[in-house]
Scaffold this motif. Sequence first.
Motif, mmCIF file in Angstrom:
data_model
loop_
_atom_site.group_PDB
_atom_site.id
_atom_site.type_symbol
_atom_site.label_atom_id
_atom_site.label_comp_id
_atom_site.label_asym_id
_atom_site.label_seq_id
_atom_site.Cartn_x
_atom_site.Cartn_y
_atom_site.Cartn_z
ATOM 1 N N MET A 1 24.881 49.905 35.486
ATOM 2 C CA MET A 1 24.019 49.430 34.393
ATOM 3 C C MET A 1 24.277 50.237 33.128
ATOM 4 O O MET A 1 24.241 51.458 33.162
ATOM 5 C CB MET A 1 22.541 49.588 34.822
ATOM 6 N N ALA A 2 24.579 49.543 32.050
ATOM 7 C CA ALA A 2 24.767 50.276 30.790
ATOM 8 C C ALA A 2 23.945 49.619 29.688
ATOM 9 O O ALA A 2 23.860 48.391 29.606
ATOM 10 C CB ALA A 2 26.247 50.307 30.406
ATOM 11 N N ARG A 3 23.338 50.469 28.881
ATOM 12 C CA ARG A 3 22.580 49.996 27.711
ATOM 13 C C ARG A 3 23.353 50.459 26.475
ATOM 14 O O ARG A 3 23.456 51.653 26.212
ATOM 15 C CB ARG A 3 21.178 50.608 27.712
ATOM 16 N N ALA A 27 27.747 37.728 27.733
ATOM 17 C CA ALA A 27 28.193 36.593 28.542
ATOM 18 C C ALA A 27 29.269 37.020 29.536
ATOM 19 O O ALA A 27 29.406 36.437 30.618
ATOM 20 C CB ALA A 27 28.724 35.484 27.633
ATOM 21 N N GLU A 28 30.036 38.047 29.174
ATOM 22 C CA GLU A 28 31.111 38.522 30.064
ATOM 23 C C GLU A 28 30.626 39.571 31.042
ATOM 24 O O GLU A 28 31.116 39.658 32.174
ATOM 25 C CB GLU A 28 32.229 39.161 29.226
ATOM 26 N N LEU A 29 29.700 40.410 30.571
ATOM 27 C CA LEU A 29 29.263 41.553 31.378
ATOM 28 C C LEU A 29 28.274 41.099 32.449
ATOM 29 O O LEU A 29 27.616 40.071 32.303
ATOM 30 C CB LEU A 29 28.593 42.596 30.481
ATOM 31 N N GLY A 30 28.134 41.898 33.500
ATOM 32 C CA GLY A 30 27.149 41.610 34.548
ATOM 33 C C GLY A 30 25.735 41.627 33.989
ATOM 34 O O GLY A 30 25.470 42.218 32.923
ATOM 35 N N HIS A 62 21.595 34.532 27.275
ATOM 36 C CA HIS A 62 21.809 35.980 27.211
ATOM 37 C C HIS A 62 20.903 36.665 26.189
ATOM 38 O O HIS A 62 20.904 37.885 26.089
ATOM 39 C CB HIS A 62 23.284 36.273 26.901
ATOM 40 N N ARG A 63 20.140 35.876 25.424
ATOM 41 C CA ARG A 63 19.247 36.438 24.400
ATOM 42 C C ARG A 63 18.274 37.455 24.999
ATOM 43 O O ARG A 63 17.935 38.462 24.363
ATOM 44 C CB ARG A 63 18.497 35.294 23.717
ATOM 45 N N VAL A 316 31.105 50.182 27.606
ATOM 46 C CA VAL A 316 30.588 50.044 28.982
ATOM 47 C C VAL A 316 31.499 50.791 29.955
ATOM 48 O O VAL A 316 31.040 51.547 30.814
ATOM 49 C CB VAL A 316 30.478 48.552 29.376
ATOM 50 N N ARG A 317 32.809 50.608 29.766
ATOM 51 C CA ARG A 317 33.746 51.298 30.659
ATOM 52 C C ARG A 317 33.604 52.814 30.526
ATOM 53 O O ARG A 317 33.611 53.544 31.525
ATOM 54 C CB ARG A 317 35.190 50.880 30.348
#
Lengths: 335, 335
Positions: A1-3, A27-30, A62-63, A316-317
């Motif tokens: 999980m990343a913020r 849309a791409e990320l989990g 995703h909003r 994120v990475r």
Amino acid sequence: MARIALDAMGGDFAPIAPVGGALLALAELGAEHRIQLIGREADVVAALDAALAGEYSALSAHRSRVDVIDAADIIGMADKPTAVMRRPQSSMAIGLRRHADGLADAFVSAGNTGAQMAASVQILGLHGSLKRPAIASIFPTSLHTVVVLDAGANVDCSPEELVHFARLGFVYAEDILGRENPAIGLLSIGEEPEKGNAAVKSAHQLLSQTDLNFIGNVEGRDIAAGTCDRGPFDVVVCDGFTGNVLLKFYEALAPALVGMIARSIDADPHLLMKGLAHLDYSNYGGAPLLGVQGVSIIAHGKSSPRAIKNAVNVAVRAAESRMSEHIGRRLGVTD
Amino acid sequence: MARIALDAMGGDFAPIAPVGGALLALAELGAEHRIQLIGREADVVAALDAALAGEYSALSAHRSRVDVIDAADIIGMADKPTAVMRRPQSSMAIGLRRHADGLADAFVSAGNTGAQMAASVQILGLHGSLKRPAIASIFPTSLHTVVVLDAGANVDCSPEELVHFARLGFVYAEDILGRENPAIGLLSIGEEPEKGNAAVKSAHQLLSQTDLNFIGNVEGRDIAAGTCDRGPFDVVVCDGFTGNVLLKFYEALAPALVGMIARSIDADPHLLMKGLAHLDYSNYGGAPLLGVQGVSIIAHGKSSPRAIKNAVNVAVRAAESRMSEHIGRRLGVTD
């Protein structure tokens, strides 16, 4: 999980590009990842509404993973690097403070690079005995992408600083590019250890004594290939003057060469450019500021939504791989 | 009238390439020009005979303008820069001495560059207060060719040396490229005078006070264009470390990019390469070693006969334009 804290007011196309980039990234990320858009609340919400009513209507699901964080002030492209410290309500200051306070796992901006560097150092702090952070840039080569650093944060570099860059680049190549035991080359003007300027010659000696996978000097020609007589390399170490000149030369030369070829064979330059799509900086999105305690990603000022999306992906990475911790450990052990 | 001393034993394809290049050059040059092939007499005569009996049979009329000058010894590519001084019978030593003694108007070699530099300084001497010569390299750009110097003779450069390079490049651009009041740019990482490393920042101040047509800092991206916000430029001044890295990167990047494009659009790379024919170093033939009292042209080690021909052409232009005298005057007045 990343913020991810994303500067909604940074870059030539803000807030539209950051808002679009955030939606594309989500849309791409989990589903566990969230993006915090930092900026003037009314402007950011209006841009979000417009995006979701228009071009990005397919992404409205995703909003709910977007948090809008109000920041009354904006750092402009022409502001001095020190501006952020005097303007705590700017989107850059608030975004970096949230990261420092543990309310976000990374910060991304396409805004004023000098200001982002200075504020990242002040607010996040530096690892180990570093005096300045380094900018890692990605060079596509015939073989694979190569990290070149420093790309402009440090101009007159000591041999010890060049060794720091090697350690920073090593972790970047491991954590972001997924390379195993990355091979490090030292940029010089000949492969022999005695070739180079004074700093490079000393750095060669120092690097030979580290536990890094140091393959020796690499030359300008080797960067285009991604490999040299002693095999492929993942990281090229150089001072920030040389790195910055090379990076800007590369970015400008590719389209210039394509134009020359297109004219000579009467072809459409856009068609030819497709073959070089992997050279487009927007694929790489952002350059991490290496050495700060945390994740601060510098995106190009001209970032498109797609470039911002990729910068968020890098963030994120970096956050998930614990790049900053790894850097701290690698600098700490050996300093 | 120019008499060019050409090292027949220098380069990867000697003596065939120098012999072929000499014949090609004589066919282009006016009848008043002569070439002295310096090397092992038997080998050179045999190569000449073979060339004229074979590929170059159409050029036999020019044989009478070739003088073969015997030199028993050869400096190899792996020999140390100091080798020439210990081996006075080498083709390099004899060629340079003939030039110093007024028996030839210029010297050209595709042999060991380090040895040629050291021997040129020793045998011809340097102008004014120069400590080392500089290598001028030609960068094709979207607009026109640009001289970049130093391209590798001087690695750690003082601000004063960078100013010398500007003066040397100015004369080169006037005499060899035929530019009027050539515009000089200083390579840096931003256009503002305060951007750059310590040497560049000081050099910027010094250059502003000269009578040169100094247009300020230029960046990596500007080199690809040959022009910047302040207009086109003819000369780019940089230290020999940065210049060497850039030059080798450029030479390797063009074919690498062509390969990438060719793969993506399934085209013949040779066809695409034709559009970049003007990038081929063999068009430019040779890089003059600037600052020596005389004309010493460094040709690429891999020089083809055509590259040698063009190096001889550069030598003729340098000799006829009295480039060395102009350099002496320009350095003398201002030192």
